[in-house]
Design a protein around this motif. Structure first.
Motif, PDB file in Angstrom:
ATOM      1  N   ASP A  75       0.834  -1.053  -0.004  1.00  0.00           N
ATOM      2  CA  ASP A  75      -0.141   0.124   0.059  1.00  0.00           C
ATOM      3  C   ASP A  75       0.813   1.399  -0.055  1.00  0.00           C
ATOM      4  OD1 ASP A  75      -2.437  -1.414   0.015  1.00  0.00           O
ATOM      5  OD2 ASP A  75      -3.031  -1.086   2.113  1.00  0.00           O
ATOM      6  N   ALA A  76       0.416   2.269  -0.806  1.00  0.00           N
ATOM      7  CA  ALA A  76       1.217   3.512  -0.793  1.00  0.00           C
ATOM      8  C   ALA A  76       0.435   4.312   0.512  1.00  0.00           C
ATOM      9  CB  ALA A  76       0.694   4.301  -2.036  1.00  0.00           C
ATOM     10  N   VAL A  77       1.365   4.768   1.386  1.00  0.00           N
ATOM     11  CA  VAL A  77       0.943   5.583   2.367  1.00  0.00           C
ATOM     12  C   VAL A  77       1.634   6.878   2.675  1.00  0.00           C
ATOM     13  CG1 VAL A  77       0.296   3.621   3.791  1.00  0.00           C
ATOM     14  CG2 VAL A  77       2.587   4.360   3.983  1.00  0.00           C
ATOM     15  N   THR A  78       1.206   7.613   3.129  1.00  0.00           N
ATOM     16  CA  THR A  78       1.625   9.131   3.567  1.00  0.00           C
ATOM     17  C   THR A  78       2.635   8.883   4.587  1.00  0.00           C
ATOM     18  OG1 THR A  78      -0.074  10.029   4.854  1.00  0.00           O
ATOM     19  CG2 THR A  78      -0.154  10.391   2.435  1.00  0.00           C
ATOM     20  N   MET A  79       3.515   9.820   4.829  1.00  0.00           N
ATOM     21  CA  MET A  79       4.559   9.723   5.924  1.00  0.00           C
ATOM     22  C   MET A  79       4.078  10.803   6.799  1.00  0.00           C
ATOM     23  SD  MET A  79       6.321   7.083   5.238  1.00  0.00           S
ATOM     24  CE  MET A  79       7.451   6.830   6.494  1.00  0.00           C
ATOM     25  N   ASP A  80       3.270  11.488   6.806  1.00  0.00           N
ATOM     26  CA  ASP A  80       2.773  12.522   7.813  1.00  0.00           C
ATOM     27  C   ASP A  80       2.467  11.829   9.004  1.00  0.00           C
ATOM     28  OD1 ASP A  80       0.343  11.431   6.598  1.00  0.00           O
ATOM     29  OD2 ASP A  80      -0.557  12.944   7.433  1.00  0.00           O
ATOM     30  N   TYR A  81       2.759  12.701  10.155  1.00  0.00           N
ATOM     31  CA  TYR A  81       2.446  12.052  11.415  1.00  0.00           C
ATOM     32  C   TYR A  81       1.096  12.841  11.717  1.00  0.00           C
ATOM     33  CZ  TYR A  81       2.537  10.757  16.275  1.00  0.00           C
ATOM     34  OH  TYR A  81       2.249  10.408  17.599  1.00  0.00           O
ATOM     35  N   ASN A  82       0.185  11.693  12.478  1.00  0.00           N
ATOM     36  CA  ASN A  82      -1.106  12.302  12.834  1.00  0.00           C
ATOM     37  C   ASN A  82      -1.516  11.568  14.240  1.00  0.00           C
ATOM     38  OD1 ASN A  82      -3.667  12.822  13.319  1.00  0.00           O
ATOM     39  ND2 ASN A  82      -4.462  12.524  11.171  1.00  0.00           N
ATOM     40  N   SER A  83      -1.092  12.385  15.118  1.00  0.00           N
ATOM     41  CA  SER A  83      -1.414  11.927  16.624  1.00  0.00           C
ATOM     42  C   SER A  83      -2.954  11.286  16.923  1.00  0.00           C
ATOM     43  CB  SER A  83      -0.923  12.875  17.785  1.00  0.00           C
ATOM     44  OG  SER A  83      -2.092  14.003  17.641  1.00  0.00           O
ATOM     45  N   GLN A  84      -3.669  11.567  16.063  1.00  0.00           N
ATOM     46  CA  GLN A  84      -5.203  11.239  16.327  1.00  0.00           C
ATOM     47  C   GLN A  84      -5.698  10.005  15.532  1.00  0.00           C
ATOM     48  OE1 GLN A  84      -7.307  14.709  14.972  1.00  0.00           O
ATOM     49  NE2 GLN A  84      -7.105  15.865  16.866  1.00  0.00           N
ATOM     50  N   ARG A  85      -4.520   9.184  14.743  1.00  0.00           N
ATOM     51  CA  ARG A  85      -4.677   8.090  13.912  1.00  0.00           C
ATOM     52  C   ARG A  85      -4.123   7.037  14.380  1.00  0.00           C
ATOM     53  NH1 ARG A  85      -3.033   9.573   8.393  1.00  0.00           N
ATOM     54  NH2 ARG A  85      -0.892   9.583   9.220  1.00  0.00           N
ATOM     55  N   LEU A  86      -4.795   5.718  14.430  1.00  0.00           N
ATOM     56  CA  LEU A  86      -4.180   4.455  14.325  1.00  0.00           C
ATOM     57  C   LEU A  86      -4.056   3.809  13.271  1.00  0.00           C
ATOM     58  CD1 LEU A  86      -3.783   2.263  16.814  1.00  0.00           C
ATOM     59  CD2 LEU A  86      -6.055   1.512  16.157  1.00  0.00           C
ATOM     60  N   ASN A  87      -2.746   3.091  13.255  1.00  0.00           N
ATOM     61  CA  ASN A  87      -2.273   2.525  11.897  1.00  0.00           C
ATOM     62  C   ASN A  87      -2.462   0.971  12.363  1.00  0.00           C
ATOM     63  OD1 ASN A  87      -1.610   4.792  10.303  1.00  0.00           O
ATOM     64  ND2 ASN A  87       0.094   4.992  11.772  1.00  0.00           N
ATOM     65  N   ILE A  88      -3.040   0.366  11.580  1.00  0.00           N
ATOM     66  CA  ILE A  88      -2.934  -1.262  11.618  1.00  0.00           C
ATOM     67  C   ILE A  88      -2.390  -1.976  10.558  1.00  0.00           C
ATOM     68  CG2 ILE A  88      -4.253  -3.307  11.963  1.00  0.00           C
ATOM     69  CD1 ILE A  88      -6.638  -1.502  13.281  1.00  0.00           C
ATOM     70  N   ASP A  89      -1.052  -2.582  10.781  1.00  0.00           N
ATOM     71  CA  ASP A  89      -0.560  -3.118   9.499  1.00  0.00           C
ATOM     72  C   ASP A  89      -0.994  -4.427   9.443  1.00  0.00           C
ATOM     73  OD1 ASP A  89       1.018  -0.871   9.219  1.00  0.00           O
ATOM     74  OD2 ASP A  89       2.705  -1.481   9.863  1.00  0.00           O
ATOM     75  N   ILE A  90      -1.348  -5.145   8.432  1.00  0.00           N
ATOM     76  CA  ILE A  90      -1.703  -6.407   8.252  1.00  0.00           C
ATOM     77  C   ILE A  90      -0.866  -7.089   7.076  1.00  0.00           C
ATOM     78  CG2 ILE A  90      -4.020  -5.843   8.966  1.00  0.00           C
ATOM     79  CD1 ILE A  90      -4.912  -5.966   5.660  1.00  0.00           C
ATOM     80  N   ASP A  91      -0.959  -8.398   7.019  1.00  0.00           N
ATOM     81  CA  ASP A  91      -0.151  -9.220   6.141  1.00  0.00           C
ATOM     82  C   ASP A  91      -1.192  -9.536   4.860  1.00  0.00           C
ATOM     83  OD1 ASP A  91      -1.906 -11.407   7.035  1.00  0.00           O
ATOM     84  OD2 ASP A  91       0.028 -12.422   7.966  1.00  0.00           O
ATOM     85  N   GLU A  92      -0.662 -10.519   3.910  1.00  0.00           N
ATOM     86  CA  GLU A  92      -1.357 -10.827   2.974  1.00  0.00           C
ATOM     87  C   GLU A  92      -2.708 -11.461   3.088  1.00  0.00           C
ATOM     88  OE1 GLU A  92       1.618 -11.591   3.067  1.00  0.00           O
ATOM     89  OE2 GLU A  92       2.846 -10.272   1.842  1.00  0.00           O
ATOM     90  N   ALA A  93      -2.775 -12.295   4.365  1.00  0.00           N
ATOM     91  CA  ALA A  93      -4.066 -12.855   5.109  1.00  0.00           C
ATOM     92  C   ALA A  93      -4.831 -12.065   5.838  1.00  0.00           C
ATOM     93  CB  ALA A  93      -3.387 -14.220   5.585  1.00  0.00           C
ATOM     94  N   GLU A  94      -4.410 -10.711   5.847  1.00  0.00           N
ATOM     95  CA  GLU A  94      -5.455  -9.907   6.531  1.00  0.00           C
ATOM     96  C   GLU A  94      -5.123 -10.267   7.997  1.00  0.00           C
ATOM     97  OE1 GLU A  94      -9.164  -9.504   5.064  1.00  0.00           O
ATOM     98  OE2 GLU A  94      -8.726  -8.574   3.204  1.00  0.00           O
ATOM     99  N   VAL A  95      -4.087 -10.452   8.542  1.00  0.00           N
ATOM    100  CA  VAL A  95      -3.698 -10.846  10.057  1.00  0.00           C
ATOM    101  C   VAL A  95      -2.813  -9.577  10.424  1.00  0.00           C
ATOM    102  CG1 VAL A  95      -2.382 -12.350  11.616  1.00  0.00           C
ATOM    103  CG2 VAL A  95      -3.727 -13.293   9.638  1.00  0.00           C
ATOM    104  N   VAL A  96      -3.270  -9.077  11.706  1.00  0.00           N
ATOM    105  CA  VAL A  96      -2.492  -7.857  12.350  1.00  0.00           C
ATOM    106  C   VAL A  96      -1.325  -8.344  12.506  1.00  0.00           C
ATOM    107  CG1 VAL A  96      -2.697  -6.175  13.796  1.00  0.00           C
ATOM    108  CG2 VAL A  96      -4.711  -7.126  13.022  1.00  0.00           C
ATOM    109  N   GLU A  97      -0.182  -7.416  11.824  1.00  0.00           N
ATOM    110  CA  GLU A  97       0.998  -7.694  12.349  1.00  0.00           C
ATOM    111  C   GLU A  97       1.723  -6.585  13.170  1.00  0.00           C
ATOM    112  OE1 GLU A  97       2.941  -7.683   8.458  1.00  0.00           O
ATOM    113  OE2 GLU A  97       3.000  -9.782   8.783  1.00  0.00           O
ATOM    114  N   ARG A  98       1.116  -5.507  13.278  1.00  0.00           N
ATOM    115  CA  ARG A  98       1.605  -4.259  13.850  1.00  0.00           C
ATOM    116  C   ARG A  98       0.730  -3.257  14.289  1.00  0.00           C
ATOM    117  NH1 ARG A  98       6.526  -0.025  12.263  1.00  0.00           N
ATOM    118  NH2 ARG A  98       4.987   0.639  10.797  1.00  0.00           N
ATOM    119  N   ILE A  99       0.566  -2.797  15.112  1.00  0.00           N
ATOM    120  CA  ILE A  99      -0.281  -1.410  15.524  1.00  0.00           C
ATOM    121  C   ILE A  99       0.478  -0.330  16.061  1.00  0.00           C
ATOM    122  CG2 ILE A  99      -2.367  -0.946  16.795  1.00  0.00           C
ATOM    123  CD1 ILE A  99      -3.042  -3.762  16.921  1.00  0.00           C
TER     124      ILE A  99
END
Length: 102
Positions: A75-99
């Motif tokens: 996924d293309a993502v912006t590198m701006d920091y937003n203190s009000q945003r939660l980022n959930i990184d998933i793998d190809e199987a849609e399993v949460v890898e990082r929060i």
């Protein structure tokens, strides 16, 4: 000259009384904040779970974030920091890898 220094004592005492070494409640034990700032500590237990829409919304709410974005590999993502945003990184199987917040 000594009299001038004594005049500052009440001001210094008043300022010292206003300071606090205790962390704000929103930063303690991963409690969600009420001001929209994200705190990802309280949702780390979701790692390894399938990223359903219900899980994503629950994570956003528990983290106290106003926004959430799910990031899949490539996924293309912006590198701006937003203190009000939660980022959930998933793998190809849609399993949460990082929060994280930002």
């Amino acid at each position: 000259m000594r009299l001038i220094h004594l005049c500052y004592l009440p001001l210094i005492a008043a300022l010292a009384a206003c300071s606090s070494t205790e962390a704000p409640r929103s930063e303690q034990a991963g409690a969600p904040s009420n001001d929209g700032r994200c705190n990802a500590q309280g949702v780390q237990n979701l790692l390894g779970e399938h990223a359903s829409s219900a899980l994503v919304e629950s994570a956003r709410s528990k983290a106290g974030a106003e926004q959430v974005r799910v990031l899949a590999p490539g996924d293309a993502v912006t590198m701006d920091y937003n203190s009000q945003r939660l980022n959930i990184d998933i793998d190809e199987a849609e399993v949460v890898e990082r929060i994280t917040c930002g």
